[in-house]
Design a protein around this motif. Structure first.
Motif, PDB file in Angstrom:
ATOM      1  N   ARG A 157      -7.193   4.192  -7.221  1.00  0.00           N
ATOM      2  CA  ARG A 157      -6.388   3.039  -6.820  1.00  0.00           C
ATOM      3  C   ARG A 157      -5.360   3.442  -5.763  1.00  0.00           C
ATOM      4  O   ARG A 157      -5.153   2.722  -4.768  1.00  0.00           O
ATOM      5  CB  ARG A 157      -5.676   2.433  -8.033  1.00  0.00           C
ATOM      6  N   LEU A 158      -4.719   4.578  -5.951  1.00  0.00           N
ATOM      7  CA  LEU A 158      -3.731   5.058  -4.986  1.00  0.00           C
ATOM      8  C   LEU A 158      -4.372   5.344  -3.633  1.00  0.00           C
ATOM      9  O   LEU A 158      -3.781   5.080  -2.581  1.00  0.00           O
ATOM     10  CB  LEU A 158      -3.039   6.320  -5.519  1.00  0.00           C
ATOM     11  N   LEU A 159      -5.585   5.876  -3.676  1.00  0.00           N
ATOM     12  CA  LEU A 159      -6.310   6.145  -2.434  1.00  0.00           C
ATOM     13  C   LEU A 159      -6.622   4.840  -1.709  1.00  0.00           C
ATOM     14  O   LEU A 159      -6.475   4.738  -0.485  1.00  0.00           O
ATOM     15  CB  LEU A 159      -7.604   6.903  -2.759  1.00  0.00           C
ATOM     16  N   MET A 160      -7.044   3.834  -2.459  1.00  0.00           N
ATOM     17  CA  MET A 160      -7.318   2.521  -1.884  1.00  0.00           C
ATOM     18  C   MET A 160      -6.045   1.905  -1.300  1.00  0.00           C
ATOM     19  O   MET A 160      -6.063   1.313  -0.219  1.00  0.00           O
ATOM     20  CB  MET A 160      -7.932   1.610  -2.958  1.00  0.00           C
ATOM     21  N   GLU A 161      -4.943   2.052  -2.007  1.00  0.00           N
ATOM     22  CA  GLU A 161      -3.663   1.538  -1.516  1.00  0.00           C
ATOM     23  C   GLU A 161      -3.279   2.210  -0.202  1.00  0.00           C
ATOM     24  O   GLU A 161      -2.792   1.548   0.733  1.00  0.00           O
ATOM     25  CB  GLU A 161      -2.590   1.780  -2.572  1.00  0.00           C
ATOM     26  N   GLN A 162      -3.510   3.509  -0.114  1.00  0.00           N
ATOM     27  CA  GLN A 162      -3.190   4.233   1.112  1.00  0.00           C
ATOM     28  C   GLN A 162      -4.067   3.763   2.268  1.00  0.00           C
ATOM     29  O   GLN A 162      -3.604   3.656   3.415  1.00  0.00           O
ATOM     30  CB  GLN A 162      -3.366   5.738   0.892  1.00  0.00           C
ATOM     31  N   MET A 163      -5.329   3.455   1.973  1.00  0.00           N
ATOM     32  CA  MET A 163      -6.225   2.936   3.009  1.00  0.00           C
ATOM     33  C   MET A 163      -5.713   1.608   3.562  1.00  0.00           C
ATOM     34  O   MET A 163      -5.779   1.351   4.763  1.00  0.00           O
ATOM     35  CB  MET A 163      -7.635   2.763   2.429  1.00  0.00           C
TER      36      MET A 163
END
Length: 415
Positions: A157-163
């Motif tokens: 989820r954090l990776l998606m948020e960063q994207m």
């Protein structure tokens, strides 16, 4: 040449979940060898082929390198020296990076089986961030498997948020967004698609009109859940329990977009949100390249859902206008879909899921009694042309007056 079953078929077989499509990866082969064996290439950008008999898709094992923005900005290498593990490493989730040999052995270099057992949606590697479509795919898998207890790994989820923060989502094209949304709407828990996109702030980029509803209050006496965005999800949830139709589910989800533009001084009331919402539905559907039948149903649900809720209060002339303006006489099947959407709206409220909704049956009867006018008898009286249309309308009004006299039921909802 080695051939492996990969992706969804392996994943769902391990889950005991139904599947139909099979995808295969071919290791150690060249384009020419595939053609010589009777395969037909189907992709210009990817080395993907159709089997001469089964028509299943077979792809050469490949690696990819990011060269530009969006999901098309990649350079592929399908050299026959590429290994199965290298091919699986480029996939989105660990549960999709599992292969099966021709003898039934499982190849699982990224612990996908462990994540299946623990019901976790987790990215394979940091390369996940290179393709914004993966945000949509993860949200769709959440919609597909939430009812089995699957949750999204926090690090994913954090990776998606960063994207999203990096602007990758801005490069998504409308056709791909619609494709994933459409597929998500057909899944057992379509609300989870929206919730997942919200959790990483992608919904604000992809469907800002819908995202704007969250945090907007409604009158508690009609909406115990208060939050308009929550109501949109509850309406979608109820629609999913009432119908498999993705059109109905889509319309139920976006029927209240107008409430996102209500002036703060009038809250929690939303006067005129029906009319306001129609333009927002058009903007959303145009931007997503939604098919006309999805837009049209969503438009009439947005414009007339309150009329349906107040059906027992409406004058015969207003009832007739609703039937005419929803095009019920020319498109009766769509009118029935409209009634289901309105039921989903009325029952898409905390604690109201099983509340009776007699308005739908009443409007159904209104359609029935006004759709069987004896036109032949009118023609025999010499009524033609414009006079015929007016005579049909008078007869429909007469039938609606009779129906109204037979009905005396209170409304279940007024806003």
């Amino acid at each position: 040449m080695q051939i492996f079953l990969v992706g969804g078929a392996v994943r769902d077989k391990l889950l005991g979940y139904p599947y139909s499509e099979k995808d295969w990866v071919v290791v150690g082969a060249t384009h020419q060898e595939m053609i010589e064996q009777g395969f037909t290439q189907v992709g210009k950008d990817f080395p993907v082929y159709l089997h001469p008999q089964t028509k299943d898709e077979y792809a050469l094992a490949r690696t990819e390198r990011k060269t530009g923005n969006g999901y098309t900005g990649f350079q592929f290498n399908s050299d026959p020296t590429i290994t199965l593990e290298e091919d699986l490493a480029r996939r989105d989730l660990t549960i999709n990076a599992i292969a099966e040999t021709e003898t039934g052995d499982i190849v699982d270099p990224y612990n996908g089986q462990r994540d299946i057992q623990n019901k976790i949606l987790r990215h394979v590697s940091h390369a996940f961030t290179e393709d914004p479509v993966r945000i949509l795919r993860v949200a769709r898998f959440a919609a597909r498997y939430a009812h089995l207890g699957f949750t999204l790994a926090e690090e994913t989820r954090l990776l998606m948020e960063q994207m999203v923060l990096n602007g990758e989502v801005d490069h998504l094209v409308s056709e791909r967004i619609w494709k994933e949304l459409y597929r998500a709407l057909s899944e057992p828990t379509p609300t989870q698609f929206i919730e997942t996109l919200r959790s990483c702030h992608a919904l604000k980029k992809i469907m800002p009109e819908l995202d704007a509803l969250f945090g907007v209050p409604q009158p508690e006496q009609h909406h115990p859940e208060i939050d308009t965005g929550v109501h949109a999800l509850l309406s979608l949830k109820r629609a999913a329990s009432l119908s498999d139709s993705t059109r109905i589910r889509f319309a139920a989800l976006i029927h209240d977009l107008g409430k996102g533009t209500t002036p703060e001084e009038t809250l929690p009331h939303h006067y005129g949100h029906e009319e306001e919402g129609v333009a927002l539905v058009d903007h959303l559907c145009n931007r997503l390249s939604a098919p006309n039948e999805y837009r049209d149903l969503a438009r009439i649900c947005t414009r007339f859902h309150t009329h349906c809720h107040k059906a027992f209060e409406l004058k015969p002339s207003t009832l007739l206008k609703v039937l005419e303006q929803t095009d019920a006489y020319r498109k009766p099947d769509r009118f029935e879909e409209f009634l289901i959407c309105c039921q989903a709206d009325a029952q898409g409220r905390t604690g109201k899921e099983n509340t009776a909704y007699p308005q739908a049956e009443f409007l159904h009867r209104a359609y029935q009694v006004t759709s069987n006018i004896n036109v032949k008898a009118l023609l025999e009286q010499g009524i033609t042309g414009k006079d015929l249309g007016e005579a049909i309308r008078r007869e429909r009004l007469r039938q609606l007056k009779i129906l109204k006299q037979a009905e005396n039921k209170p409304n279940a909802h007024t806003e």
